[in-house]
Design a protein around this motif. Structure first.
Motif, PDB file in Angstrom:
ATOM      1  N   LEU A  60      44.508  18.938  20.819  1.00 33.06           N
ATOM      2  CA  LEU A  60      44.574  19.951  19.878  1.00 33.06           C
ATOM      3  C   LEU A  60      46.049  20.369  20.059  1.00 33.06           C
ATOM      4  CD1 LEU A  60      41.322  21.882  19.891  1.00 33.06           C
ATOM      5  CD2 LEU A  60      42.037  19.859  18.032  1.00 33.06           C
ATOM      6  N   VAL A  61      46.794  20.737  19.095  1.00 35.74           N
ATOM      7  CA  VAL A  61      47.909  21.600  19.036  1.00 35.74           C
ATOM      8  C   VAL A  61      47.874  22.634  17.999  1.00 35.74           C
ATOM      9  CG1 VAL A  61      50.326  21.635  18.545  1.00 35.74           C
ATOM     10  CG2 VAL A  61      49.253  19.458  19.081  1.00 35.74           C
ATOM     11  N   ALA A  62      48.125  23.764  18.811  1.00 41.84           N
ATOM     12  CA  ALA A  62      47.737  25.283  18.105  1.00 41.84           C
ATOM     13  C   ALA A  62      49.213  25.860  17.696  1.00 41.84           C
ATOM     14  CB  ALA A  62      47.088  26.367  19.027  1.00 41.84           C
ATOM     15  N   PHE A  63      49.369  26.328  16.601  1.00 38.95           N
ATOM     16  CA  PHE A  63      50.712  26.730  16.055  1.00 38.95           C
ATOM     17  C   PHE A  63      50.563  28.325  15.800  1.00 38.95           C
ATOM     18  CE2 PHE A  63      50.392  22.392  15.013  1.00 38.95           C
ATOM     19  CZ  PHE A  63      51.629  21.928  14.684  1.00 38.95           C
ATOM     20  N   ASN A  64      51.649  29.003  16.125  1.00 37.34           N
ATOM     21  CA  ASN A  64      52.095  30.236  15.736  1.00 37.34           C
ATOM     22  C   ASN A  64      53.257  30.277  15.259  1.00 37.34           C
ATOM     23  OD1 ASN A  64      49.949  32.189  16.292  1.00 37.34           O
ATOM     24  ND2 ASN A  64      50.763  32.822  18.255  1.00 37.34           N
ATOM     25  N   GLY A  65      53.397  31.036  14.028  1.00 36.28           N
ATOM     26  CA  GLY A  65      54.998  31.315  13.393  1.00 36.28           C
ATOM     27  C   GLY A  65      55.179  32.674  13.164  1.00 36.28           C
ATOM     28  N   GLY A  66      56.437  32.618  13.038  1.00 33.35           N
ATOM     29  CA  GLY A  66      57.008  34.257  12.579  1.00 33.35           C
ATOM     30  C   GLY A  66      56.567  35.355  13.363  1.00 33.35           C
ATOM     31  N   ALA A  67      56.097  36.325  12.944  1.00 33.83           N
ATOM     32  CA  ALA A  67      55.768  37.564  13.840  1.00 33.83           C
ATOM     33  C   ALA A  67      54.897  37.024  14.767  1.00 33.83           C
ATOM     34  CB  ALA A  67      55.568  38.496  12.996  1.00 33.83           C
ATOM     35  N   MET A  68      53.600  36.437  14.737  1.00 30.89           N
ATOM     36  CA  MET A  68      52.967  36.079  15.595  1.00 30.89           C
ATOM     37  C   MET A  68      53.519  34.934  16.695  1.00 30.89           C
ATOM     38  SD  MET A  68      50.105  37.329  15.088  1.00 30.89           S
ATOM     39  CE  MET A  68      49.283  38.409  13.839  1.00 30.89           C
ATOM     40  N   ALA A  69      54.414  34.224  16.512  1.00 31.54           N
ATOM     41  CA  ALA A  69      55.141  33.502  17.460  1.00 31.54           C
ATOM     42  C   ALA A  69      56.135  34.496  18.433  1.00 31.54           C
ATOM     43  CB  ALA A  69      56.276  32.439  16.897  1.00 31.54           C
ATOM     44  N   ARG A  70      56.712  35.409  17.650  1.00 29.79           N
ATOM     45  CA  ARG A  70      57.517  36.477  18.472  1.00 29.79           C
ATOM     46  C   ARG A  70      56.524  37.374  19.369  1.00 29.79           C
ATOM     47  NH1 ARG A  70      59.639  36.995  13.782  1.00 29.79           N
ATOM     48  NH2 ARG A  70      59.233  39.438  13.265  1.00 29.79           N
ATOM     49  N   SER A  71      55.273  37.706  18.970  1.00 27.67           N
ATOM     50  CA  SER A  71      54.586  38.406  19.566  1.00 27.67           C
ATOM     51  C   SER A  71      54.309  37.696  21.181  1.00 27.67           C
ATOM     52  CB  SER A  71      53.048  38.732  19.211  1.00 27.67           C
ATOM     53  OG  SER A  71      52.360  37.626  19.039  1.00 27.67           O
ATOM     54  N   LEU A  72      54.451  36.333  21.329  1.00 28.07           N
ATOM     55  CA  LEU A  72      54.125  35.659  22.428  1.00 28.07           C
ATOM     56  C   LEU A  72      55.410  35.889  23.340  1.00 28.07           C
ATOM     57  CD1 LEU A  72      52.946  32.305  21.313  1.00 28.07           C
ATOM     58  CD2 LEU A  72      51.501  34.250  21.694  1.00 28.07           C
ATOM     59  N   ASP A  73      56.501  36.350  22.797  1.00 32.22           N
ATOM     60  CA  ASP A  73      57.611  36.533  23.733  1.00 32.22           C
ATOM     61  C   ASP A  73      57.404  37.566  25.022  1.00 32.22           C
ATOM     62  OD1 ASP A  73      60.375  36.477  24.773  1.00 32.22           O
ATOM     63  OD2 ASP A  73      60.934  38.187  23.466  1.00 32.22           O
ATOM     64  N   GLY A  74      57.931  37.057  26.190  1.00 30.85           N
ATOM     65  CA  GLY A  74      57.639  37.572  27.433  1.00 30.85           C
ATOM     66  C   GLY A  74      56.328  37.450  28.075  1.00 30.85           C
ATOM     67  N   LYS A  75      55.399  36.623  27.577  1.00 27.43           N
ATOM     68  CA  LYS A  75      54.140  36.226  28.205  1.00 27.43           C
ATOM     69  C   LYS A  75      54.228  34.944  28.974  1.00 27.43           C
ATOM     70  CE  LYS A  75      51.307  38.428  24.657  1.00 27.43           C
ATOM     71  NZ  LYS A  75      50.224  38.553  23.641  1.00 27.43           N
ATOM     72  N   LYS A  76      53.661  34.911  29.862  1.00 24.54           N
ATOM     73  CA  LYS A  76      53.617  33.677  30.846  1.00 24.54           C
ATOM     74  C   LYS A  76      52.915  32.645  30.096  1.00 24.54           C
ATOM     75  CE  LYS A  76      54.093  36.434  35.192  1.00 24.54           C
ATOM     76  NZ  LYS A  76      53.290  36.743  36.427  1.00 24.54           N
ATOM     77  N   PRO A  77      52.908  31.296  30.290  1.00 26.67           N
ATOM     78  CA  PRO A  77      52.279  30.450  29.845  1.00 26.67           C
ATOM     79  C   PRO A  77      51.040  30.306  29.968  1.00 26.67           C
ATOM     80  CG  PRO A  77      54.598  29.434  30.980  1.00 26.67           C
ATOM     81  CD  PRO A  77      54.237  30.993  31.242  1.00 26.67           C
ATOM     82  N   GLN A  78      50.540  30.600  31.058  1.00 24.15           N
ATOM     83  CA  GLN A  78      48.982  30.842  31.355  1.00 24.15           C
ATOM     84  C   GLN A  78      48.369  31.773  30.249  1.00 24.15           C
ATOM     85  OE1 GLN A  78      46.965  29.140  33.266  1.00 24.15           O
ATOM     86  NE2 GLN A  78      45.292  30.031  32.878  1.00 24.15           N
ATOM     87  N   GLN A  79      49.298  33.032  29.865  1.00 27.01           N
ATOM     88  CA  GLN A  79      48.731  33.962  28.949  1.00 27.01           C
ATOM     89  C   GLN A  79      48.534  33.334  27.775  1.00 27.01           C
ATOM     90  OE1 GLN A  79      51.462  37.187  30.219  1.00 27.01           O
ATOM     91  NE2 GLN A  79      49.942  38.377  29.816  1.00 27.01           N
ATOM     92  N   VAL A  80      49.568  32.677  27.271  1.00 23.46           N
ATOM     93  CA  VAL A  80      49.566  32.063  25.914  1.00 23.46           C
ATOM     94  C   VAL A  80      48.491  30.946  25.850  1.00 23.46           C
ATOM     95  CG1 VAL A  80      50.909  30.736  24.439  1.00 23.46           C
ATOM     96  CG2 VAL A  80      52.217  32.412  25.767  1.00 23.46           C
ATOM     97  N   ARG A  81      48.353  30.210  26.909  1.00 22.61           N
ATOM     98  CA  ARG A  81      47.262  29.265  26.962  1.00 22.61           C
ATOM     99  C   ARG A  81      45.881  29.874  26.796  1.00 22.61           C
ATOM    100  NH1 ARG A  81      45.495  25.365  32.170  1.00 22.61           N
ATOM    101  NH2 ARG A  81      43.311  25.720  31.772  1.00 22.61           N
ATOM    102  N   GLU A  82      45.594  31.144  27.455  1.00 25.26           N
ATOM    103  CA  GLU A  82      44.428  31.495  27.213  1.00 25.26           C
ATOM    104  C   GLU A  82      44.225  32.344  26.106  1.00 25.26           C
ATOM    105  OE1 GLU A  82      41.635  31.945  29.349  1.00 25.26           O
ATOM    106  OE2 GLU A  82      42.656  30.245  30.343  1.00 25.26           O
ATOM    107  N   GLU A  83      45.263  32.624  25.173  1.00 25.85           N
ATOM    108  CA  GLU A  83      45.054  33.465  24.020  1.00 25.85           C
ATOM    109  C   GLU A  83      44.611  32.114  23.026  1.00 25.85           C
ATOM    110  OE1 GLU A  83      48.075  35.648  22.574  1.00 25.85           O
ATOM    111  OE2 GLU A  83      48.312  36.728  24.400  1.00 25.85           O
ATOM    112  N   ALA A  84      44.942  30.878  23.164  1.00 28.25           N
ATOM    113  CA  ALA A  84      44.584  29.703  22.313  1.00 28.25           C
ATOM    114  C   ALA A  84      43.256  29.553  22.575  1.00 28.25           C
ATOM    115  CB  ALA A  84      45.801  28.689  22.402  1.00 28.25           C
TER     116      ALA A  84
END
Length: 521
Positions: A397-421
């Protein structure tokens, strides 16, 4: 002539989702007219142009050594063409890898494109022709083909019934078909979000029907152009410069398009073969003087850094717009105000991905494939999740985030982003959602050699900005890259390739060039 970005990806995609795919009816269907290319085992050359026979001017001095800054699709295409014409060329790349914003990574034994993934409108497309030369098959990979099994999930109410799902897609399609008329009514200060609201008011949509149609319009707009729909103009600005007359049939194809089998990395490897490419060379300054250019790069080797100066007669700057916006490269003399104005006014958006491989495709237990996820607050993290299993051969699976939602990931560690997906998958599939075997998380926004994903027309953009960005400076500094494509293919990998060809044509003063391809097998 308007560069109507509303009709390039969105309308084609929405047409597939709203009507054609209903007739196709399910996974595995072939896209109309897509061509599967046979493999080759030898080095071959083909003739390419940038869609026209026009040869652009603006150069000064005799052409000698050419320095190319950036080993992305534009830089590699130009270097390939110049090398085949016998021109001494050196490519300077800041990363330890080549490919730029095309990046195929092995995720759990599976090749996944973490940057550009599709060949959009593959028929009559130069990227398709080059893939054929390189022996890279193109595989029909439009999620629109799977609309019957695509799951539209509402975080407030759960799975959306099929009839309501198809109606939502049709409403979104109807908006795009009527967007020009609505744009004339609302004027040039209207955003895409404004236009969608006016349309939904006019057809009287309320409640969930409005929520779902609005979500589809927003999602496809923000993922397609990597910017918030509240910053995208409903009426894209018109250019005052006449476009060159095309000498090829227009690009065609269904939905999002085709995948290069094995990933874009195979095309990149073939395109780069034979070129003098210096990795880990971070260009920091470009000086232009009488009769020459000097390019300063900081070279990193075994943890140590040193400055190296390269001299040539001309330099081709093929870096992303985000790098120019960050002023990471010093120009001496400074770039003209017209060029800097175009850099400032063009938008540069962001799309981030989370690629996950699994032991088995749990999401297919009830016959679903891709997922469109409406968050509880009408939008949400990872609104689109694509099922790649039949394209890559492993549950992925590949999960996409664009625009403001993509920017909201800024500063988060890869593990945090993974858990949100994974939180999205758990919300939708409950206990059936398995733990991924391997995960790759992108961070294009903070990559110093990209600073985002791709360019976009925003409210302050002017119609000639892409052409201004493409103009040479002082007859010796040239520019390429998808953001400089003013022929309607900005923000695509093939659009970047075409600009590399365009600048090679300019340097060679020929109506077409030769691109060599070595078998990618």
């Amino acid at each position: 002539m308007n560069e109507n970005e509303l009709t390039r990806r969105q309308v084609v995609s929405m047409a597939g989702l709203g009507s054609l795919a209903v007739a196709v009816g399910g996974p595995g269907a072939a896209s109309a007219g897509s061509k599967l290319f046979s493999s080759r085992s030898k080095s071959v050359k083909g003739t390419f142009d940038d869609g026209t026979d026009e040869i652009l001017g603006g150069l000064q001095g005799r052409r000698g050594r050419v320095i190319v800054v950036g080993a992305g699709m534009a830089g590699l295409s130009a270097a390939n063409a110049l090398r085949n014409a016998g021109v001494e060329t050196v490519v300077l790349e800041g990363r330890s890898r080549i490919g730029g914003r095309t990046h195929t990574e092995n995720v759990g034994g599976t090749p996944v494109d973490l940057g550009a993934a599709w060949v959009h409108r593959p028929i009559n497309n130069p990227m398709s022709a080059y893939a054929e030369q390189a022996g890279v098959n193109l595989v029909p990979a439009s999620p629109e083909l799977d609309v019957a099994t695509l799951l539209l999930y509402d975080g407030k109410s759960g799975p959306v019934p099929n009839d309501s799902k198809f109606t939502a897609f049709m409403n979104a399609l109807q908006f795009y078909e009527r967007s020009r008329g609505i744009g004339r009514e609302l004027g040039n200060r209207a955003t895409l979000e404004d236009g969608a609201a006016r349309f939904l008011d006019e057809i009287g949509l309320t409640g969930n029907d409005r929520r779902w149609a609005s979500f589809i319009i927003q999602t496809y707009s923000e993922l397609g152009y990597a910017k918030d729909w509240g910053t995208q103009p409903l009426n894209p600005p018109a250019s005052t410069r006449p476009r060159p007359t095309p000498n090829h049939p227009s690009y065609e194809g269904f939905g999002m398009g085709d995948f290069p089998s094995g990933g874009y990395g195979r095309i990149v490897k073939s395109l780069a073969s034979g070129s003098d490419i210096r990795r880990n060379h971070n260009v920091t300054e470009i000086k232009r003087s009488k009769g020459k250019v000097e390019v300063t790069a900081v070279v990193t080797k075994k943890g140590k850094k040193k400055k190296v100066i390269f001299e040539g007669t001309h330099v081709l700057v093929a870096v992303p717009l985000g790098v120019l916006k960050a002023h990471s490269i010093k120009f001496s003399p400074p770039l003209p105000k017209t060029k800097l104005g175009a850099v400032r006014r063009l938008g540069f958006g962001n799309v981030e991905k989370v690629a996950m491989t699994f032991e088995r495709p749990f999401w297919q237990d009830e016959g679903t494939t891709h997922l469109l996820h409406v968050g509880k607050k009408d939008s949400g993290h990872f609104p689109l999740i694509i099922d790649l299993q039949r394209f890559v051969g492993k549950p992925t699976l590949v999960a996409f985030n664009g625009g403001a939602m993509a920017r909201s990931l800024d500063g988060k560690k890869p593990q945090q982003v993974r858990e949100e997906a994974m939180d999205v998958l758990r919300q939708v599939y409950g206990r059936r959602a398995l733990k991924p075997e391997e995960v790759a998380v992108t961070n294009w926004l903070n990559d110093p050699f990209s600073r985002g994903s791709y360019s976009a027309t925003v409210m302050k953009t002017k119609g000639d900005d892409r052409a201004l960005l493409a103009d040479p400076v002082g007859g010796r500094i040239l520019f390429a890259g998808e953001a400089t494509n003013f022929s309607g293919r900005a923000s695509t990998a093939d659009g970047a390739m075409s600009t590399g060809i365009r600048e090679a044509k300019r340097l060679l003063q020929t109506p077409c060039v030769q691109l060599g391809a070595r078998s990618a097998q």
